[in-house]
Design an enzyme around this catalytic site. Structure first.
Site, short mmCIF file in Angstrom:
data_model
loop_
_atom_site.label_atom_id
_atom_site.label_comp_id
_atom_site.label_asym_id
_atom_site.label_seq_id
_atom_site.Cartn_x
_atom_site.Cartn_y
_atom_site.Cartn_z
N GLU A 1 1.11 23.74 -16.61
CA GLU A 1 1.66 23.90 -15.26
C GLU A 1 1.64 22.63 -14.43
OE1 GLU A 1 -0.51 25.88 -16.99
OE2 GLU A 1 -1.29 27.31 -15.53
N ASN A 2 0.68 21.75 -14.70
CA ASN A 2 0.56 20.57 -13.85
C ASN A 2 1.59 19.50 -14.18
OD1 ASN A 2 -0.98 20.32 -16.25
ND2 ASN A 2 -2.03 18.54 -15.42
#
Lengths: 223, 230
Positions: free
Chosen positions: A47-48
């Site tokens: 997600e990052n």
């Protein structure tokens, strides 16, 4: 870690098929990658802001600017890409993830997932979990079958705040593989040595059995 | 023609932050967190701040210094899991915390930076994240109105920049930085390398300098930027 947990993780790894884009949630799901063959064709998303996650690195090998969403130091592979957080979740919400594997506090017989908050005890925030649970094309859960006190985590309805409704397709536990169907939980496989009756006893909702013989699963390294 | 020089001293840029301001801070974990600008804000002392940041770093690192110094009254975030101190402040009511789904926080900031009033999404419908939000129907399906977020100041960490404020990021240090760099009235960027005009190739620019008000080169990287030994 118990061997039952290891075998659960190894079994879950077989859920990943060639060509998939996959997000492995924080905790047990992250370890699934250790059971994939080295050259297996898969694109791991975090997600990052990265696709093409390579092996985890120790602190002395690590790049200070390269972590996954759980904070582990990871590496690139040929073809990796970096992007910002809006782009990362554009991938999630628009259906680019074929599969996500998540942890759970509770899963209901209709596939509701609770995995982010225990009121009064644990409330670190929801992070990216809602979008993964709601929008990945297939959501599977890895969890121990019962909590530390022995209470079922698979229940008729969830009592904890939900992450997303009716999102879970399949559950891998240290006892069994269970599908969520319109009729409720259906037992698909048991861990070697565990009976269907034992699984049903540890499950907090009716557990349907298949008409056919029930396969057992074991770790299968190297496919 | 020559593009203006926005290079500055960190303390003089941070001095513009006022008590009660809303401050966006880039970073996801250590990567992309502007540790030096945060330390300057601690030294500056403006309090009653609303901080908008993906996470609260870890105890003794990053924005935890602002929590320790009591300068934060409100935190708009997605996840505090690595900072037990932040969770304790939240649980004892010493800070107010608003949790957002991570991609929705990103979109609200992106909307703020793009001059859009809100975005519509079905994320969180049927959960407590939907409580209190306006619902509109689009193509027969309910959507939540997620209002745009802007800030008075954004604190950004770049890998390379030129003196006009064109910025470039590396690896997973990108995260919320390019979004926040568009969404504040005053954007302050720290950079590991500050280049003269032309030093950052036009094709390599991630954040156009038009969005950036002040850019400062880091003399050295403190220990907080280093690999965390767990």
């Amino acid at each position: 870690m118990s061997s039952a947990k290891e075998r659960m993780i190894a079994r879950a790894a077989r859920e990943i098929t060639p060509g998939m884009v996959v997000n492995l949630g924080i905790g047990l799901p992250t370890q699934v990658v250790n059971h994939l063959p080295r050259d297996f064709p898969v694109c791991l998303h975090t997600e990052n802001g990265m696709t093409g996650i390579g092996p985890t690195l120790t602190p002395d090998q690590a790049d200070r600017n390269l972590i996954d969403a759980g904070g582990s130091y990871v590496s690139t592979v040929p073809g990796s890409a970096f992007f910002d957080s809006a782009t990362s979740f554009a991938m999630v919400r628009s259906g680019r993830l074929d599969l996500t594997m998540l942890g759970a506090f509770e899963v209901s017989a209709s596939g509701d997932l609770a995995n982010w908050k225990i009121p009064g005890k644990f409330s670190p925030g929801v992070g990216g979990g809602v979008e993964l649970a709601q929008k990945a094309r297939r959501v599977v859960v890895l969890t121990t079958h019962t909590d530390r006190a022995g209470n079922p985590k698979l229940k008729e309805t969830c009592s904890l705040p939900l992450t997303a409704r009716a999102c879970v397709a399949r559950i891998f536990t240290d006892m069994a593989v269970i599908d969520v169907t319109p009729r409720g939980f259906v037992l698909v496989e048991t861990l070697g040595g565990i009976s269907a009756a034992e699984v049903a006893e540890a499950t907090g909702a009716p557990l349907l059995l298949p008409d056919t013989d029930l396969p057992e699963f074991e770790a299968r390294h190297g496919r | 023609m020559r593009l203006p020089d926005k290079s500055c001293k960190i303390a003089s840029a941070i001095a513009k932050i006022k008590p009660g301001d809303r401050v966006m801070i880039g970073g996801f974990g250590v990567p992309g967190t502007p540790m030096t600008l945060i330390q300057a804000l601690v030294d500056h002392g403006a309090d009653n701040l609303t901080i908008i940041k993906n996470d609260a770093n870890e105890p003794g690192m990053g924005i935890d210094h602002l929590l320790q110094s009591g300068q934060v009254s409100r935190l708009i975030t997605t996840h505090l899991g690595l900072n037990t101190h932040a969770i304790s402040l939240m649980n004892t009511g010493q800070i107010e915390v608003e949790f957002n789904a991570q991609g929705i926080l990103a979109e609200r900031i992106r909307a703020g930076g793009a001059g859009i009033g809100a975005v519509l999404s079905d994320i969180g419908i049927g959960t407590e994240l939907a409580v209190g939000k306006q619902v509109v129907e689009i193509a027969g399906k309910p959507h939540l109105v997620e209002t745009a977020l802007r800030a008075d100041v954004a604190l950004i960490h770049a890998d390379r920049a030129d003196i006009f404020g064109n910025l470039a990021y590396v690896a997973t240090a990108q995260n919320f930085n390019p979004l926040m760099a568009m969404a504040a009235d005053c954007v302050i960027a720290e950079t590991e390398t500050l280049l003269p005009l032309g030093g950052l190739a036009a094709n390599a620019v991630h954040t156009a300098g038009v969005f950036v008000d002040h850019v400062a080169e880091l003399a050295e990287l403190s220990k907080e930027y280093a690999v965390v030994q767990r």
